[in-house]
Design an enzyme around this catalytic site. Structure first.
Site, mmCIF file in Angstrom:
data_model
loop_
_atom_site.group_PDB
_atom_site.id
_atom_site.type_symbol
_atom_site.label_atom_id
_atom_site.label_comp_id
_atom_site.label_asym_id
_atom_site.label_seq_id
_atom_site.Cartn_x
_atom_site.Cartn_y
_atom_site.Cartn_z
ATOM 1 N N CYS A 69 47.052 52.677 25.354
ATOM 2 C CA CYS A 69 46.594 52.278 26.315
ATOM 3 C C CYS A 69 47.466 51.269 27.707
ATOM 4 O O CYS A 69 47.812 50.216 27.503
ATOM 5 C CB CYS A 69 45.470 51.146 25.427
ATOM 6 N N CYS A 72 46.462 47.714 27.481
ATOM 7 C CA CYS A 72 46.833 47.235 26.769
ATOM 8 C C CYS A 72 48.441 46.158 27.137
ATOM 9 O O CYS A 72 48.789 45.317 26.906
ATOM 10 C CB CYS A 72 46.835 47.738 25.585
#
Length: 146
Positions: A69, A72
């Site tokens: 991600c 993230c």
């Protein structure tokens, strides 16, 4: 009688009872001597998460993320910065939802990055999406009682 709180060691998972007056002094684990407030997010798996939720008496912010991600990874240094700013009032941890998919189902995680704030084992707030350190600190302060 001194007010005390229970804190799980992020290194060895031992349960520690610490006088609240000594929290700012950077207490160490009675078992392994690691810092109970390392000033940086620590990694969790499902068993460790459960132990912290059951025993920790300090507000606990968990970043649910995955290595694939991009957002993230973008938020990770800002989450770490917020951790340094808020220690010892709040402890910060990270849980990789790719490695621990049952946790994603348990907490009904629909998108990441997701931060969930827990207080004495109960979820008090959650927020999805990238936040900078200042936004994280402000959001936590808005949601922590007392």
């Amino acid at each position: 009688m001194t007010d005390t709180i229970h804190i799980i060691c992020p290194a060895c998972q031992a349960k520690n009872r610490i006088p609240t007056a000594k929290l700012a002094a950077g207490p160490a684990c009675g078992a392994c001597k690691a810092s109970l407030f390392p000033g940086a997010p620590f990694e969790l798996d499902e068993a460790r998460l459960n132990k912290h939720l059951k025993n920790d008496e300090v507000p606990f912010l968990v970043d649910f993320w995955a290595p694939w991600c991009g957002p993230c990874r973008t938020m990770a240094p800002m989450f770490a910065d917020a951790s340094r700013q808020m220690s010892p009032a709040v402890r910060f941890a990270k849980l990789d939802t790719e490695q621990h998919q049952s946790v994603g189902a348990r907490f009904q995680i629909r998108g990441i990055p997701l931060i969930i704030l827990f207080d004495k084992g109960r979820e008090v707030a959650r927020q999805t999406g990238v936040m900078n350190a200042g936004q994280i600190v402000s959001w936590v302060r808005q949601n922590v009682k007392g």
